[in-house]
Design an enzyme around this catalytic site. Structure first.
Site, PDB file in Angstrom:
ATOM      1  CE  LYS A  24      -1.498  -4.443   3.278  1.00 36.71           C
ATOM      2  NZ  LYS A  24      -1.674  -5.785   2.688  1.00 36.71           N
ATOM      3  CE1 TYR A  77      -3.648  -1.964   5.096  1.00 36.47           C
ATOM      4  CE2 TYR A  77      -3.301   0.319   4.451  1.00 36.47           C
ATOM      5  CZ  TYR A  77      -3.511  -0.997   4.106  1.00 36.47           C
ATOM      6  OH  TYR A  77      -3.570  -1.365   2.781  1.00 36.47           O
ATOM      7  CB  SER A  85      -0.898   0.008   1.251  1.00 40.36           C
ATOM      8  OG  SER A  85      -1.516   1.264   1.433  1.00 40.36           O
TER       9      SER A  85
END
Length: 321
Positions: free
Chosen positions: A145, A141, A117
């Site tokens: 990643k 988050y 991402s």
């Protein structure tokens, strides 16, 4: 070749499966159905209900199917939820990846495509973000990643695994209405949800240093995202020692106000002008991909524009009713 697609019953994963099949590849889907839907997976595609955290299930999948490579899309992706539940996000996104990589190494699978991402960049202070920009994720988050990219890189070096990590920018749209995003966590479906309730959409901040004062983002059609996965898989098939980390974007920015205006015109709901409220903490003014590297490495380029994304997403949203 036969590819294990984790999360293949989800919004992005189902598009990846469809694109793989259209390109003549074979697929096996593993999905825990926490957010995915079994109906998104074609009947002729082998489907296993299970989690990438379950090493026994993974061992069974690799034993039952001659897997040549993995496309890892499964994972949790809500930024706000990751802030509230960091342990859960690290377990699902990093712990699940660790378990999957361990099973892959044990099974001798040496090709890996990773769904990463643009959240790994955090708040970049540049007009166009290239893959060499410093990675400073601003939430669990994005951290999960980036940690996933590190884990794949280290595993690849230690075990002779080829990999391509794809850093998505803002995914939208649908290849078919039945494959549309069922959630309302991104800008376009959030606006749809407001309009469906006869409420004005919300714009978070209109005082950014941008032409119209609202945030600028690089929106990328999910069908283009899926085709980038196919290109990555085909590169690994031809060159198993590949080691790449690539942006997946259009290289074009669209402001939040422009997107909301286009949604109003396409849906016929121009009677509900947006309401501007305070900025959300941590929202950068502009995040737009520099996409030359993926074009050079994978001969891939986005084909769809922002209007196509909104129109296809709206068709899927209407199917919900």
């Amino acid at each position: 070749m036969k590819w294990l697609v984790t999360g293949g019953a989800g919004y992005i994963g189902a598009h990846v499966v469809q694109a793989m099949l259209a390109a003549g590849e074979s697929a096996v889907v593993l999905d825990d159905l926490s957010t995915g839907a079994r109906s998104r997976v074609p009947d002729h595609v082998p489907f296993v209900a299970g989690s990438v955290l379950d090493s026994a299930v993974l061992a069974e999948v690799f034993a039952a199917h001659e897997i040549d490579g993995i496309v890892h899309v499964a994972g949790k992706k809500q930024v706000g939820e990751s802030v509230a539940r960091p342990l859960y996000y690290y377990e699902e996104n990093v712990g699940g990846l660790r378990t999957l990589l361990s099973a892959a190494v044990e099974a001798g699978v040496r090709r890996f495509v990773f769904s990463s991402s643009a959240a790994v960049y955090g708040m970049p202070d540049v007009d166009l973000v290239d893959e060499d920009c410093p990675c400073r994720p601003m939430n669990p988050y994005g951290e999960s990643k980036l940690a996933g990219e590190w884990l794949i890189r280290a595993t690849a070096a230690a075990h002779g695994m080829g990999y391509v990590s794809l850093r998505y920018f803002n995914v939208a749209g649908a290849a078919a209405p039945e494959l549309a995003d069922a959630g309302a966590f991104n800008l376009i479906p959030m606006v749809f949800e407001k309009l469906a309730a006869d409420r004005s959409p919300t714009i978070f901040g209109a005082d950014y240093p941008t032409p119209d004062g609202t945030c600028i983002r690089d929106f990328i059609h999910v069908e283009d995202i899926a085709e980038a996965h196919v290109a990555a898989a085909q590169r690994l098939a031809a060159a198993p020692d590949t080691a790449l980390t690539l942006n997946v974007g259009r290289g074009e920015g669209t402001s939040v106000r422009e997107v909301v205006g286009l949604i109003g015109r396409i849906t016929g709901r121009t009677d509900l002008p947006p309401v501007v409220v305070d900025r959300r903490p941590g929202d950068p003014a502009q995040v737009v991909a520099r996409a030359e590297r993926i074009a050079a490495e994978l001969d891939w380029k986005a084909r769809h524009g922002i209007e196509s994304m909104i129109e296809s997403a709206w068709a899927g949203w209407q199917l919900r009713d």
